[in-house]
Design a protein around this motif. Structure first.
Motif, PDB file in Angstrom:
ATOM      1  N   MET A 105       0.765  -1.083   0.238  1.00 41.88           N
ATOM      2  CA  MET A 105       0.335   0.001   0.072  1.00 41.88           C
ATOM      3  C   MET A 105       0.330   1.280   0.099  1.00 41.88           C
ATOM      4  O   MET A 105       0.683   2.758  -0.839  1.00 41.88           O
ATOM      5  CB  MET A 105      -1.103  -0.132   1.163  1.00 41.88           C
ATOM      6  N   ASP A 106       1.489   1.116   0.714  1.00 39.03           N
ATOM      7  CA  ASP A 106       3.285   2.488   0.492  1.00 39.03           C
ATOM      8  C   ASP A 106       3.528   2.731  -0.640  1.00 39.03           C
ATOM      9  O   ASP A 106       3.588   4.049  -1.420  1.00 39.03           O
ATOM     10  CB  ASP A 106       4.090   2.037   1.656  1.00 39.03           C
ATOM     11  N   ALA A 107       4.082   1.646  -1.367  1.00 42.21           N
ATOM     12  CA  ALA A 107       4.133   1.594  -2.771  1.00 42.21           C
ATOM     13  C   ALA A 107       3.558   2.026  -3.715  1.00 42.21           C
ATOM     14  O   ALA A 107       4.415   3.258  -4.684  1.00 42.21           O
ATOM     15  CB  ALA A 107       5.397   0.196  -3.218  1.00 42.21           C
ATOM     16  N   ALA A 108       2.546   1.353  -3.548  1.00 44.37           N
ATOM     17  CA  ALA A 108       0.760   2.017  -4.070  1.00 44.37           C
ATOM     18  C   ALA A 108       0.872   3.666  -4.329  1.00 44.37           C
ATOM     19  O   ALA A 108       0.461   3.779  -4.948  1.00 44.37           O
ATOM     20  CB  ALA A 108       0.044   0.991  -4.764  1.00 44.37           C
ATOM     21  N   GLY A 109       0.996   4.099  -3.510  1.00 41.01           N
ATOM     22  CA  GLY A 109      -0.002   5.592  -2.962  1.00 41.01           C
ATOM     23  C   GLY A 109      -0.686   4.821  -2.845  1.00 41.01           C
ATOM     24  O   GLY A 109      -1.754   5.841  -3.600  1.00 41.01           O
ATOM     25  N   HIS A 110      -1.549   4.158  -2.656  1.00 41.59           N
ATOM     26  CA  HIS A 110      -2.970   4.079  -2.425  1.00 41.59           C
ATOM     27  C   HIS A 110      -3.529   4.332  -0.964  1.00 41.59           C
ATOM     28  O   HIS A 110      -3.136   4.648   0.229  1.00 41.59           O
ATOM     29  CB  HIS A 110      -2.960   2.797  -2.272  1.00 41.59           C
ATOM     30  N   THR A 111      -4.586   5.337  -0.908  1.00 42.96           N
ATOM     31  CA  THR A 111      -5.214   5.815  -0.066  1.00 42.96           C
ATOM     32  C   THR A 111      -6.604   4.681  -0.005  1.00 42.96           C
ATOM     33  O   THR A 111      -6.959   4.486  -0.741  1.00 42.96           O
ATOM     34  CB  THR A 111      -6.486   7.162   0.166  1.00 42.96           C
ATOM     35  N   ALA A 112      -6.461   4.706   1.293  1.00 42.65           N
ATOM     36  CA  ALA A 112      -7.243   3.248   1.619  1.00 42.65           C
ATOM     37  C   ALA A 112      -9.088   3.934   1.858  1.00 42.65           C
ATOM     38  O   ALA A 112      -9.443   4.876   1.754  1.00 42.65           O
ATOM     39  CB  ALA A 112      -7.351   2.458   3.671  1.00 42.65           C
ATOM     40  N   THR A 113     -10.290   2.804   1.500  1.00 42.94           N
ATOM     41  CA  THR A 113     -11.115   2.762   0.881  1.00 42.94           C
ATOM     42  C   THR A 113     -12.597   2.715   2.082  1.00 42.94           C
ATOM     43  O   THR A 113     -11.491   1.723   2.835  1.00 42.94           O
ATOM     44  CB  THR A 113     -11.523   2.405  -0.653  1.00 42.94           C
ATOM     45  N   ILE A 114     -13.208   2.576   1.710  1.00 34.93           N
ATOM     46  CA  ILE A 114     -13.943   2.049   2.730  1.00 34.93           C
ATOM     47  C   ILE A 114     -14.171   0.337   2.348  1.00 34.93           C
ATOM     48  O   ILE A 114     -13.981  -0.067   3.366  1.00 34.93           O
ATOM     49  CB  ILE A 114     -15.518   3.342   2.981  1.00 34.93           C
ATOM     50  N   GLU A 115     -14.470   0.364   0.974  1.00 33.71           N
ATOM     51  CA  GLU A 115     -14.408  -0.945   0.467  1.00 33.71           C
ATOM     52  C   GLU A 115     -13.146  -1.473   1.820  1.00 33.71           C
ATOM     53  O   GLU A 115     -13.416  -2.341   1.948  1.00 33.71           O
ATOM     54  CB  GLU A 115     -13.917  -0.995  -0.795  1.00 33.71           C
ATOM     55  N   ASP A 116     -11.764  -1.161   1.466  1.00 32.29           N
ATOM     56  CA  ASP A 116     -10.679  -1.511   1.931  1.00 32.29           C
ATOM     57  C   ASP A 116     -10.920  -1.864   3.841  1.00 32.29           C
ATOM     58  O   ASP A 116     -10.446  -3.030   4.123  1.00 32.29           O
ATOM     59  CB  ASP A 116      -9.931  -0.732   1.908  1.00 32.29           C
ATOM     60  N   ALA A 117     -11.465  -0.537   4.337  1.00 33.27           N
ATOM     61  CA  ALA A 117     -11.985  -0.829   5.637  1.00 33.27           C
ATOM     62  C   ALA A 117     -12.770  -1.775   5.796  1.00 33.27           C
ATOM     63  O   ALA A 117     -12.981  -2.750   6.837  1.00 33.27           O
ATOM     64  CB  ALA A 117     -12.705   0.987   6.309  1.00 33.27           C
ATOM     65  N   ASN A 118     -13.963  -2.450   5.068  1.00 33.00           N
ATOM     66  CA  ASN A 118     -14.893  -3.206   5.621  1.00 33.00           C
ATOM     67  C   ASN A 118     -14.003  -4.252   5.174  1.00 33.00           C
ATOM     68  O   ASN A 118     -14.338  -5.494   5.813  1.00 33.00           O
ATOM     69  CB  ASN A 118     -15.733  -3.192   4.918  1.00 33.00           C
ATOM     70  N   ARG A 119     -13.202  -4.896   4.146  1.00 38.60           N
ATOM     71  CA  ARG A 119     -12.268  -6.661   3.864  1.00 38.60           C
ATOM     72  C   ARG A 119     -11.236  -6.297   5.373  1.00 38.60           C
ATOM     73  O   ARG A 119     -11.245  -7.743   5.995  1.00 38.60           O
ATOM     74  CB  ARG A 119     -11.915  -6.068   3.129  1.00 38.60           C
ATOM     75  N   LEU A 120     -10.388  -5.426   5.331  1.00 40.26           N
ATOM     76  CA  LEU A 120      -9.344  -5.842   6.817  1.00 40.26           C
ATOM     77  C   LEU A 120     -10.283  -5.269   7.936  1.00 40.26           C
ATOM     78  O   LEU A 120      -9.767  -6.936   9.223  1.00 40.26           O
ATOM     79  CB  LEU A 120      -8.781  -4.046   6.741  1.00 40.26           C
ATOM     80  N   ALA A 121     -11.908  -5.486   8.005  1.00 37.55           N
ATOM     81  CA  ALA A 121     -12.758  -5.396   9.275  1.00 37.55           C
ATOM     82  C   ALA A 121     -13.022  -6.729   9.936  1.00 37.55           C
ATOM     83  O   ALA A 121     -13.134  -8.215  10.270  1.00 37.55           O
ATOM     84  CB  ALA A 121     -13.478  -4.359   9.550  1.00 37.55           C
ATOM     85  N   LEU A 122     -13.307  -7.950   8.407  1.00 39.43           N
ATOM     86  CA  LEU A 122     -13.734  -8.795   8.422  1.00 39.43           C
ATOM     87  C   LEU A 122     -12.366  -9.434   8.276  1.00 39.43           C
ATOM     88  O   LEU A 122     -11.980 -10.891   9.245  1.00 39.43           O
ATOM     89  CB  LEU A 122     -14.786  -9.169   7.247  1.00 39.43           C
ATOM     90  N   PHE A 123     -11.734  -9.261   7.968  1.00 38.09           N
ATOM     91  CA  PHE A 123     -10.352 -10.072   7.566  1.00 38.09           C
ATOM     92  C   PHE A 123      -9.691  -9.807  10.005  1.00 38.09           C
ATOM     93  O   PHE A 123      -9.486 -11.608  10.010  1.00 38.09           O
ATOM     94  CB  PHE A 123      -8.634  -9.429   7.740  1.00 38.09           C
ATOM     95  N   LEU A 124      -9.443  -9.317  10.370  1.00 35.23           N
ATOM     96  CA  LEU A 124      -9.605  -8.939  11.630  1.00 35.23           C
ATOM     97  C   LEU A 124     -11.198 -10.397  11.917  1.00 35.23           C
ATOM     98  O   LEU A 124     -10.218 -10.821  13.573  1.00 35.23           O
ATOM     99  CB  LEU A 124      -9.557  -7.526  12.233  1.00 35.23           C
ATOM    100  N   LEU A 125     -11.488  -9.947  12.117  1.00 40.98           N
ATOM    101  CA  LEU A 125     -12.743 -10.705  13.613  1.00 40.98           C
ATOM    102  C   LEU A 125     -12.680 -12.452  12.683  1.00 40.98           C
ATOM    103  O   LEU A 125     -12.413 -13.074  13.953  1.00 40.98           O
ATOM    104  CB  LEU A 125     -14.018 -10.424  12.578  1.00 40.98           C
ATOM    105  N   ASP A 126     -11.851 -12.893  11.276  1.00 41.57           N
ATOM    106  CA  ASP A 126     -11.603 -14.540  11.475  1.00 41.57           C
ATOM    107  C   ASP A 126      -9.981 -14.548  12.091  1.00 41.57           C
ATOM    108  O   ASP A 126     -10.587 -15.370  12.133  1.00 41.57           O
ATOM    109  CB  ASP A 126     -11.759 -14.112   9.812  1.00 41.57           C
ATOM    110  N   LEU A 127      -9.490 -13.340  12.060  1.00 35.62           N
ATOM    111  CA  LEU A 127      -8.928 -13.519  13.160  1.00 35.62           C
ATOM    112  C   LEU A 127      -8.307 -14.182  14.671  1.00 35.62           C
ATOM    113  O   LEU A 127      -7.576 -15.097  14.265  1.00 35.62           O
ATOM    114  CB  LEU A 127      -7.543 -13.387  12.225  1.00 35.62           C
ATOM    115  N   GLN A 128      -9.332 -13.022  14.815  1.00 38.89           N
ATOM    116  CA  GLN A 128      -9.248 -13.461  16.134  1.00 38.89           C
ATOM    117  C   GLN A 128     -10.495 -14.444  16.259  1.00 38.89           C
ATOM    118  O   GLN A 128     -10.323 -14.934  17.377  1.00 38.89           O
ATOM    119  CB  GLN A 128     -10.367 -12.037  16.530  1.00 38.89           C
ATOM    120  N   GLY A 129     -11.036 -14.989  15.025  1.00 42.30           N
ATOM    121  CA  GLY A 129     -11.530 -16.604  15.619  1.00 42.30           C
ATOM    122  C   GLY A 129     -11.058 -17.266  15.382  1.00 42.30           C
ATOM    123  O   GLY A 129     -11.678 -19.023  15.914  1.00 42.30           O
ATOM    124  N   CYS A 130      -9.969 -17.735  14.912  1.00 48.50           N
ATOM    125  CA  CYS A 130      -8.733 -18.812  15.201  1.00 48.50           C
ATOM    126  C   CYS A 130      -8.615 -19.193  16.250  1.00 48.50           C
ATOM    127  O   CYS A 130      -8.641 -18.875  17.446  1.00 48.50           O
ATOM    128  CB  CYS A 130      -7.788 -17.964  14.530  1.00 48.50           C
TER     129      CYS A 130
END
Length: 294
Positions: A105-130
């Protein structure tokens, strides 16, 4: 001790684990990471080898265990392939894993979007359930990520004092004090954490965050540690979306902001004056926190 491998050694390690890759294209990947060198092997694999003594425990155990244990998460993670240690220097570890296609994300100069926020939140919720039976507890090798914030009080207060020539130390101390008043994480609520979520460890492809790199600080800890991504990755509406999607309680959110502040001031106090990418990232996080608190 700082170790610098040569390409001939890397080629011999790859050949010993995967004879069919004896003639593979192997090249050093330019990276701002402080712990490991990364060599790309053709298009689909990479080899990580420790740069310094402090990185040895994580590459020997913490990261391989995470990659072998965690799977089927909503974002891509590297897949463990092989590991070993060098005969000289004795015990110096290396690991081969799959390469995540895309750019950081750094190298791409990508600004995180609302979609990114939702996807990372889902990722963390799944990670926390492992299941956590293989998750290593916080220790010096993962910089105590995931511990109760009070255990970081001295180092955080010292860093705030060091940075008082650049930032409003009173305001930073007030934010930190508020974080310490939050209810601490109960032992039964500790989960798998990544421990180091920031733009350099997120992979972007086709304009969206698709993967999570560098599990060297992972293990068992307070899930609020990973929610510091609210400040290290997101801003504005994307941060609000991340907060909604994680459904974090007020106490967890207060601890998350404390984690973001603590890691940023400690990193900046240590690396300030160098050209390490973490310097600019830390200043941005501190600025975001102060702006929100004003």
């Amino acid at each position: 001790m700082i170790y610098q491998p040569d390409i001939f050694l890397i080629r011999s390690l790859v050949k010993s684990s995967f004879p069919d890759l004896a003639d593979a294209d192997i090249r050093l990947v330019r990276s701002g990471g402080t712990d490991n060198y990364v060599f790309r092997i053709d298009n689909d694999l990479c080899l990580r080898i420790a740069k310094r003594d402090a990185a040895l425990p994580s590459l020997l155990q913490r990261e391989p265990v995470a990659l072998k244990t965690l799977s089927d998460l909503p974002l891509e993670t590297p897949r463990f392939m092989a590991k070993g240690v060098l005969p000289d220097p004795r015990g110096w570890p290396w690991m081969i894993c799959t390469w995540l296609h895309g750019v950081s994300m750094d190298a791409a100069g990508h600004t995180a979007t609302i979609e990114d926020a939702n996807r990372l939140a889902l990722f963390l919720l799944d990670l926390q359930g492992c299941p956590t039976r293989n998750a290593a507890k916080p220790a010096p090798d993962n910089h105590w990520r995931g511990v109760d914030l009070i255990q970081r009080n001295t180092v955080t207060e010292d860093a705030i004092t060091t940075l008082s020539d650049e930032f409003d130390a009173t305001a930073l101390a007030r934010v930190w004090s508020t974080a310490l008043t939050a209810d601490p994480c109960r032992p039964d609520d500790r989960t798998w954490i990544h421990g180091d979520l920031h733009p350099a460890n997120l992979v972007v492809r086709d304009g969206a965050v698709t993967g999570v790199l560098d599990w060297g600080l992972s293990g068992l800890g307070d899930p609020a540690c990973d929610l510091m991504a609210a400040y290290t990755v997101f801003s504005g509406q994307a941060r609000d979306a991340f907060a909604r999607a994680t459904a974090a309680s007020e106490s967890v959110w207060m601890r998350a902001r404390g984690w973001a502040l603590s890691t940023a001031v400690v990193a900046l106090a240590y690396y300030r004056g160098s050209d390490a990418p973490i310097v600019a990232r830390s200043r941005e996080v501190i600025g975001e926190i102060l702006a929100e608190a004003s």
